[in-house]
Design an enzyme around this catalytic site. Sequence first.
Site: not given
Ligand SMILES: CC(=O)[C@@H](O)[C@H](O)COP(=O)(O)O
Ligand SMILES: NCC(=O)COP(=O)(O)O
Length: 242
Positions: A6, A8-9, A17, A42, A44, A48-49, A69, A99-100, A150, A193-194, A217-218
Amino acid sequence: MRLGVNIDHVATLRQARKTFEPSPVFAALIAQQAGADQITLHLREDRRHIQDRDLELIKELVIVPVNLEMAPTEEMRQIALRVKPNRITLVPERREEITTEGGLNIASMKDFLKDYIEPFKSAGIEVSFFIEPDIQQVMASKEAGADAVELHTGRYANLWKENNRRDLEEEIEKLKKAGMEAKRLGLRVYAGHGLTYQNVRDFVRELRGIVEELNVGHSIISNSVIFGLERAVKEFLSLIKD
Ligand SMILES: CC(=O)[C@@H](O)[C@H](O)COP(=O)(O)O
Ligand SMILES: NCC(=O)COP(=O)(O)O
């Protein structure tokens, strides 16, 4: 297990910026080259991202499957039917959330979702529901017509970090039961997630054979800031591949 990265971040850093770098499109290509089985992003409602253009370019340029997502809204449905990702994953959204925070309550919106996903089924786009590891939610997902679920691993991740072994074992059992029921019903089983480099080993050991794909992702993007994205992806892959 397969790995969906993922990105996103990467976009979170760019939006800090409101500039052009770092590019989530570039990150998706690097993650793909490093061995990612899928790119997850994702879009949103608050943007935001990830931006709409990121989604369009990633779908156009990435070879591995793209998993979008999105919240189950009309705006997102129109965008997804136009861009046509390989998969949509319906997730809950609250503007004020960091976050979710949990899974979709499928049981309470079954009829709505059955109608909402119809155009995706007709277009051959896989439909996945992001849900709590709960048998009732799994059954409702099947009844609503999902192809996959999921399983939300946020509670697993928090309990692992707290070293709360009793509740963690209980959560793992919930994940196992939900995953096995989903498989029994013919649903594909994903999770996310996490998840981190530290907590994923236990997860893989316990859920191997039940969960076929992780979306992360994160943790990967955080480590890429220090070690680079190619290494971050390859190291996570080494932890989850048989
Ligand atoms: C659904 C999920 O858990 C993540 O994939 C989602 O993208 C979290 O949202 P953020 O990426 O905005 O933290
Ligand atoms: N659906 C979970 C995802 O795509 C990534 O979640 P995270 O690892 O950023 O918490």
